[in-house]
Design a protein around this motif. Structure first.
Motif, short mmCIF file in Angstrom:
data_model
loop_
_atom_site.label_atom_id
_atom_site.label_comp_id
_atom_site.label_asym_id
_atom_site.label_seq_id
_atom_site.Cartn_x
_atom_site.Cartn_y
_atom_site.Cartn_z
N SER A 78 0.83 -1.21 0.00
CA SER A 78 0.00 0.00 0.00
C SER A 78 0.86 1.25 0.00
N ARG A 79 0.47 2.19 -0.84
CA ARG A 79 1.21 3.46 -0.86
C ARG A 79 0.50 4.52 -0.05
N GLY A 80 -0.64 4.12 0.53
CA GLY A 80 -1.43 5.09 1.30
C GLY A 80 -0.85 5.29 2.69
N PRO A 81 -1.45 6.18 3.48
CA PRO A 81 -0.96 6.44 4.82
C PRO A 81 -1.10 5.22 5.74
N LEU A 82 -0.16 5.10 6.67
CA LEU A 82 -0.21 4.02 7.65
C LEU A 82 -0.22 4.67 9.04
N LEU A 83 -1.34 4.54 9.71
CA LEU A 83 -1.50 5.20 11.00
C LEU A 83 -1.30 4.18 12.12
N TYR A 84 -0.46 4.51 13.05
CA TYR A 84 -0.07 3.59 14.12
C TYR A 84 -0.80 3.97 15.40
N LEU A 85 -1.60 3.05 15.94
CA LEU A 85 -2.38 3.34 17.14
C LEU A 85 -1.56 2.95 18.36
N THR A 86 -1.31 3.89 19.24
CA THR A 86 -0.38 3.62 20.34
C THR A 86 -0.78 4.38 21.61
N LEU A 110 -8.66 6.78 21.95
CA LEU A 110 -8.90 7.31 20.60
C LEU A 110 -9.86 8.49 20.63
N ASP A 111 -9.45 9.59 20.01
CA ASP A 111 -10.38 10.70 19.79
C ASP A 111 -10.85 10.55 18.34
N ILE A 112 -12.03 9.96 18.20
CA ILE A 112 -12.48 9.58 16.85
C ILE A 112 -12.65 10.80 15.95
N GLN A 113 -13.16 11.89 16.51
CA GLN A 113 -13.35 13.09 15.69
C GLN A 113 -12.02 13.59 15.12
N LYS A 114 -11.00 13.59 15.99
CA LYS A 114 -9.68 14.05 15.54
C LYS A 114 -9.12 13.11 14.49
N LEU A 115 -9.33 11.81 14.70
CA LEU A 115 -8.83 10.82 13.73
C LEU A 115 -9.51 11.04 12.38
N ILE A 116 -10.81 11.28 12.41
CA ILE A 116 -11.54 11.48 11.16
C ILE A 116 -11.08 12.78 10.48
N ASP A 117 -10.84 13.82 11.27
CA ASP A 117 -10.29 15.07 10.71
C ASP A 117 -8.99 14.78 9.97
N SER A 370 -19.46 13.09 21.28
CA SER A 370 -19.00 12.87 22.64
C SER A 370 -18.34 14.11 23.23
N SER A 371 -18.52 14.21 24.55
CA SER A 371 -17.90 15.29 25.31
C SER A 371 -17.32 14.61 26.55
N ASN A 372 -16.00 14.52 26.61
CA ASN A 372 -15.33 13.71 27.65
C ASN A 372 -15.95 12.31 27.65
N ASP A 373 -16.55 11.93 28.78
CA ASP A 373 -17.10 10.55 28.83
C ASP A 373 -18.57 10.50 28.45
N ILE A 374 -19.15 11.66 28.20
CA ILE A 374 -20.59 11.67 27.92
C ILE A 374 -20.82 11.51 26.42
N GLN A 375 -21.73 10.62 26.08
CA GLN A 375 -22.07 10.47 24.66
C GLN A 375 -23.50 10.98 24.45
#
Ligand code: GTP
Length: 420
Positions: A78-86, A110-117, A370-375
């Motif tokens: 794959s030539r696409g981006p490789l994101l490492y979860l750590t 994981l901050d899903i919104q940031k990841l999607i951004d 989500s806001s902190n722990d509240i969904q």
């Protein structure tokens, strides 16, 4: 993303990712396809069959190999981006991982919104649209020479012989740059440049004169008529390609700043209205259908009050992203103001536009914010109207607005249709 396009696919490869199922769900909401793999063989087989847009790799590796073992193999396929979860990494570890193929690091929790951004930015970079060049030259031979050079460099090119016909390709082809001959029988390049500059919608399209004219005074005269630069005809190939590339890149980025809302990167108020006005004019001229939607997030004040302004912004961005990914090629979406959005559906009937908006309504209402722990979940209301012969753009907006108002009063989380 239009209906015929494949969704960008993301391979989530990990033994087990906390919140992995939720991540996959959210990625799907935002227009990505997500497949999860826990075994090396399954991941590699999938990569052979369909190259992913991006790979997310958990630091614990897969069930049958470590992350370090699989990284080089992923890089080969794959030539696409490789994101490492750590969870955390030292600088030395980051440098090492980058050397063996990691392009980005994503941290737990994981901050899903940031990841999607981040994925949005990477996707935009990977889909960079070729520059469009309009060459205006009465000489077939000269026009074709420049066109062939630029086409070979990956650009889309249209050649126009008669400068008096320039408005059609300006509107339809929407060039990133116009390369204009100066001396033409129908009118000169500087004369037509001056006419083009009467129309504000073409203000941000650079016009560059290509000419054998070497007299500096005459060159400056031509530029004062609305041209942006003066290049010599028959410049070396590499120089022409580099000059066009640099000019287009600069103007594209300027156009983006001028026309986009900074929070959402959708068209701003002025430019979505401008787009609507031009679409109305074109639809009337060519007897095409056109629909328009106003979308307003429900009880948005409460979201700000309960979770804070920045979470409110995050909700606005999540809706903007949904609109941007869904409208592509079928019109345009813009931020009308605050928590209100406007969507222009070109060549689309009222029923079809309303179906689309209702589909977005359902998808948005299922999205977990989500806001902190509240969904929590948020809804929107919308009004959709279609262009009638006697309407102008302002009346179309009013029509959509009036049914949006009714949808709000009828209980929100619904789409109103303007039946004239
Ligand atoms: N976070 C954030 N809030 C904004 C932004 N622009 C406007 N707002 C807020 O959005 C809220 C809009 O509230 P209202 O117009 O009363 O409507 P509403 O609460 O959404 O209620 P309904 O539309 O009736 O469902 C106001 O409190 C504004 O301050 C923005 O860019 N970010």
């Amino acid at each position: 993303m239009n209906a015929n396009q494949e969704k960008p696919i993301i391979y989530l490869s990990a033994r087990k990712v906390q919140g992995g199922a939720e991540l996959a769900r959210q990625l799907t909401f935002f227009g990505f396809e997500c497949q999860a793999f826990s075994k090396q063989s399954a991941l590699l087989a999938a990569m052979y069959t369909r190259a992913p847009f991006a790979v997310l790799l958990g630091e614990a590796g897969l069930e049958d190999c470590t992350a370090e073992q699989i990284l080089p193999l992923i890089g080969k396929l794959s030539r696409g981006p490789l994101l490492y979860l750590t969870s955390s990494l030292s600088v030395v570890q980051q440098i090492h991982l980058m050397k063996i193929g990691v392009s980005d690091f994503v941290y737990f929790p994981l901050d899903i919104q940031k990841l999607i951004d981040r994925l949005d930015v990477l996707l935009e970079q990977s889909m960079s649209i070729p520059y469009r060049v309009l060459i205006v030259d009465d000489s077939d031979a000269m026009g074709k020479v420049s066109a062939n050079i630029l086409i070979k460099a990956g650009m889309e090119v249209q050649v126009l012989k008669n400068p008096l016909d320039v408005f059609f390709p300006l509107e339809r082809f929407s060039p990133d740059i116009v390369l204009m001959d100066v001396y033409m029988p129908q009118c000169s390049g500087d004369e037509i440049a001056k006419v083009i500059r009467q129309y504000t919608q073409f203000d941000s399209v650079p016009i560059v004169f290509l000419s054998t004219e070497t007299n500096r005074i005459k060159q400056l005269m031509a530029r004062s008529m609305g041209g942006d630069d003066f290049w010599v005809k028959n410049m070396p190939e590499e120089e022409l390609i580099a000059s066009v590339n640099m000019t287009c890149a600069r103007y594209r980025s300027l156009r983006r700043w001028m026309s986009c809302d900074s929070l959402t990167t959708l068209l701003n108020h002025t430019h979505i209205i401008d787009f609507l006005e031009r679409s109305v004019a074109r639809s009337k001229k060519e007897a095409l259908s056109l629909s328009f939607a106003m979308i307003d997030i429900d009880h948005f004040k409460k979201i700000n009050d309960n979770y804070g302004h920045s979470i409110g912004d995050q909700v606005i961005k999540s809706l903007a992203r949904l609109l941007r990914q869904s409208i592509n090629g079928e019109g345009a979406a813009g931020r009308y103001g605050g928590e209100e959005f406007a969507v222009v559906f070109t060549e689309t009937s009222l029923v079809r536009a309303a179906q689309k908006v209702d589909d977005w309504r359902k998808r948005f209402s299922e999205l977990i914010q989500s806001s902190n722990d509240i969904q929590f979940q948020v809804t929107f209301s919308a009004g959709v109207a279609t262009l009638k012969n006697n309407m102008d753009a302002a009346q179309l907006i009013d029509a959509a607005d009036s049914v949006l108002y009714q949808a709000k009063h009828a209980g929100r989380n619904q789409v109103g249709l303007h039946q004239a």
